[in-house]
Write an enzyme that holds these catalytic residues in place. Structure first.
Site, PDB file in Angstrom:
ATOM      1  N   ILE A  43       0.872  -1.240  -0.223  1.00 46.99           N
ATOM      2  CA  ILE A  43       0.023  -0.110   0.034  1.00 46.99           C
ATOM      3  C   ILE A  43       0.916   0.979  -0.073  1.00 46.99           C
ATOM      4  O   ILE A  43       1.916   1.158   0.828  1.00 46.99           O
ATOM      5  CB  ILE A  43      -0.923  -0.063   1.224  1.00 46.99           C
ATOM      6  CG1 ILE A  43      -1.882  -1.079   0.889  1.00 46.99           C
ATOM      7  CG2 ILE A  43      -1.747   1.257   1.378  1.00 46.99           C
ATOM      8  CD1 ILE A  43      -2.900  -1.430   2.231  1.00 46.99           C
ATOM      9  N   PRO A  75       1.689   5.641  -0.077  1.00 47.93           N
ATOM     10  CA  PRO A  75       1.336   6.948   0.199  1.00 47.93           C
ATOM     11  C   PRO A  75       1.011   8.222  -0.952  1.00 47.93           C
ATOM     12  O   PRO A  75       1.649   7.770  -2.153  1.00 47.93           O
ATOM     13  CB  PRO A  75       2.197   7.408   1.199  1.00 47.93           C
ATOM     14  CG  PRO A  75       3.442   6.676   0.712  1.00 47.93           C
ATOM     15  CD  PRO A  75       2.968   5.555  -0.219  1.00 47.93           C
ATOM     16  N   THR A 107       2.215  11.116  -0.459  1.00 51.08           N
ATOM     17  CA  THR A 107       3.261  12.123  -0.236  1.00 51.08           C
ATOM     18  C   THR A 107       4.725  11.471  -0.951  1.00 51.08           C
ATOM     19  O   THR A 107       5.206  12.357  -1.503  1.00 51.08           O
ATOM     20  CB  THR A 107       3.611  12.043   1.325  1.00 51.08           C
ATOM     21  OG1 THR A 107       3.773  10.701   1.686  1.00 51.08           O
ATOM     22  CG2 THR A 107       2.390  12.624   2.419  1.00 51.08           C
ATOM     23  N   GLY A 110      -0.207   6.324   6.933  1.00 56.29           N
ATOM     24  CA  GLY A 110      -0.617   6.845   8.080  1.00 56.29           C
ATOM     25  C   GLY A 110      -1.131   5.621   9.192  1.00 56.29           C
ATOM     26  O   GLY A 110      -0.895   4.651   8.583  1.00 56.29           O
ATOM     27  N   GLY A 157       5.065   3.753   9.488  1.00 52.23           N
ATOM     28  CA  GLY A 157       3.803   4.361   9.478  1.00 52.23           C
ATOM     29  C   GLY A 157       4.325   5.940   9.726  1.00 52.23           C
ATOM     30  O   GLY A 157       5.349   6.410   9.382  1.00 52.23           O
ATOM     31  N   CYS A 197       8.076  11.775   5.807  1.00 54.63           N
ATOM     32  CA  CYS A 197       7.566  11.524   7.191  1.00 54.63           C
ATOM     33  C   CYS A 197       8.935  11.721   8.425  1.00 54.63           C
ATOM     34  O   CYS A 197       8.736  11.825   9.400  1.00 54.63           O
ATOM     35  CB  CYS A 197       7.377   9.921   7.313  1.00 54.63           C
ATOM     36  SG  CYS A 197       8.382   8.873   6.422  1.00 54.63           S
ATOM     37  N   GLU A 235       0.667  17.832  16.479  1.00 57.49           N
ATOM     38  CA  GLU A 235       0.216  17.292  15.257  1.00 57.49           C
ATOM     39  C   GLU A 235       0.984  16.847  14.324  1.00 57.49           C
ATOM     40  O   GLU A 235       2.054  17.823  14.134  1.00 57.49           O
ATOM     41  CB  GLU A 235      -0.940  18.040  14.742  1.00 57.49           C
ATOM     42  CG  GLU A 235      -2.210  18.054  15.552  1.00 57.49           C
ATOM     43  CD  GLU A 235      -2.942  16.742  15.818  1.00 57.49           C
ATOM     44  OE1 GLU A 235      -3.160  16.043  14.935  1.00 57.49           O
ATOM     45  OE2 GLU A 235      -3.161  16.335  17.018  1.00 57.49           O
TER      46      GLU A 235
END
Ligand code: NAD
Length: 471
Positions: free
Chosen positions: A140, A142, A144, A225, A243, A276, A365
């Protein structure tokens, strides 16, 4: 005179297999479309990848190297296209930085040399520890780093002897799937099987679920995520989870402040903070805080916001009422965000900087926006405690600027991140300007770390008793 030949059932099967293989190759050779490896139906994609993996299983290491060398060479001509189209499709990131990321994925992803065998020898003989393929991997990806992840995963997974079914991010699937098509063309150019790397068109959660649960998928790799990591870890299959992060950067009183400021700006604004691994908040010691902020303000690539009302206006803009980051601002330019609060700057301004409290949303965040909050801390003890807290147990990335080896070592040990970068921009930790290979799948939760070909293998033991011990 024609002699009567007796044909066994097994011979017939052999002939059928040969004919089918020929037909496969004819289909491939005459496929003038660019859509090789792209399937609307995930089950068809899995079937094709399974067939391709069976062929790859018989390939030598040199053949796998030839295939992945071809990917590295052929796709290098497309890095600009990948960057431009990814920015166009996702509305996120900086073209020049995405070019660098794609180049790093192509040139610095480890290949077959990563598969190092282990050995035991002794009175009882010789035992080998070998790395074998898992089979078909479901991966899978992302939004980004869409193309970088596909390139990086494909090279590692093929070198390890696997085929892969990508489940692309719905917001980046066009450029993700284009990358898969080009990878397939490069594989075939080097004599590799068709559909070794496949992907799903018009992706959805339902289609992703088919990949996650299909019995012919032997391993799952999730780059994204927390939601996607959780879903692969609860699949019941062998899974690698890469992650979210929220990397803190600590600056202590012994650091070269001007260099630290330069490095932090480049790391935190790289691809508009999408990686990330990028610095997401800075914790700066009180002793050097004023000079650090002075350098930030003096820098041409930053816009330092001092007015508390404007900081709050930006907060209301980029944080939703439920406290989550507003995805409309993810990976956007600093100029775009500032414009919404009435400040006009050009795109040479890479980063928005402000002082905030530790509890501020910008600190807590994972924004993935070119906004860097700076928190004042009294001493190293407080810096380290707060860095550990704000990393939220992701075990992802942390950065420190200090000249004190003891403090650098203490922070590296205590924070327990997969990547720890000393006195450099965060991207040095993925081999861009730092030693070591590149990956875009950094598996903190499941512990593989910076994934490479060996991460996608099963470890197997092969024992020969009373032989080849020549001690
Ligand atoms: P995302 O989590 O929104 O989506 C990732 C992929 O997962 C997409 O293809 C999405 O469609 C799919 N997905 C989401 N939930 C799923 C579920 N429950 N089941 C199946 N599929 C599901 O990721 P994004 O916004 O594109 O990427 C950003 C996030 O990924 C950030 O948190 C970032 O830190 C993280 N990331 C981590 C790494 C790493 O190596 N650790 C690398 C890149 C991105």
């Amino acid at each position: 005179m024609i002699s009567q030949m007796k044909i066994e059932q097994s011979d017939i099967q052999l002939i059928i297999d040969k004919v089918m293989e020929r037909l496969d190759n004819i289909n491939v050779d005459t496929n003038s479309s660019d859509r090789i490896g792209v399937f609307d139906d995930p089950i068809e994609a899995i079937k094709a990848a399974k067939k391709a993996q069976k062929k790859l299983f018989r390939f030598t290491l040199q053949q796998k190297k030839d295939i992945t060398d071809s990917i590295r060479k052929e796709l290098l001509e497309h890095v600009e296209e990948f960057a431009v189209e990814a920015v166009k499709e996702t509305g996120m990131g900086r073209i020049e930085d995405k070019i660098e990321k794609n180049k790093a994925a192509l040139s610095q992803t480890p290949g077959v040399e990563d598969l190092r065998a282990g050995v035991f020898t002794g009175d009882a003989g010789l035992t080998l520890l070998e790395m074998s393929p898992f089979g078909v991997i479901g991966a899978i990806t992302p939004s980004t780093n869409p193309t970088e992840t596909v390139i990086n995963n494909s090279i590692g997974m093929i070198c390890a002897g696997n085929s892969v079914v990508f489940s692309p991010h719905p917001g980046a699937y066009k450029i993700t799937n284009r990358t898969v098509e080009l990878i397939n063309k490069a594989i075939q150019k080097a004599g590799g099987p068709a559909n070794l790397v496949v992907t799903i068109d018009n992706p959805s959660m339902e289609k992703a679920d088919v990949v996650l649960s299909h019995p012919d998928i032997n391993m799952l790799v999730a780059t994204g995520g927390p939601g996607v990591v959780k879903s692969v870890l609860s699949s019941g299959k062998k899974a690698i989870g890469a992650g979210a992060g929220n990397p803190p950067v600590v600056v202590d009183h012994t650091a070269d402040i001007e260099k630290a400021v330069d490095d932090i700006i480049m790391g935190a604004s790289f691809d508009n903070n999408l990686p990330c691994t990028s610095e997401k908040e800075a914790l700066v010691l009180d002793d050097v805080f004023e000079y650090f902020m002075f350098c930030m303000k003096d820098h041409q690539k930053t816009y330092v916001v001092e007015d508390k009302k404007i900081i709050e206006d930006i907060r209301k803009l980029v944080i939703l009422e439920n406290g989550n980051p507003n995805k409309n601002f993810t990976g956007k330019y600093a100029s775009y965000i500032l414009d919404k609060v009435g400040i006009q700057v050009d795109d040479s301004v890479r980063l928005i900087v402000m002082e905030t409290d530790f509890d501020h949303d910008f600190v807590q965040e994972e924004l993935m926006m070119p906004i860097l909050p700076i928190v004042r801390v009294a001493n190293r003890k407080e810096a380290l405690e707060k860095a550990i807290l704000v990393e939220h147990g992701n075990r992802h990335t942390a950065i420190c600027h200090s000249k004190d080896i003891d403090f650098l070592s203490a922070m590296a040990k205590e924070i327990q991140t997969t990547i720890f970068v000393k006195n450099a921009p965060s991207f040095a930790g993925i081999g861009i300007g730092g030693e070591g290979y590149t990956t875009f799948t950094i598996a903190g939760p499941t512990g593989e770390g910076l994934t490479s070909a060996s991460s996608f293998t099963r470890k197997r033991r092969c024992t020969l008793v009373e032989g080849f011990n020549i001690k």
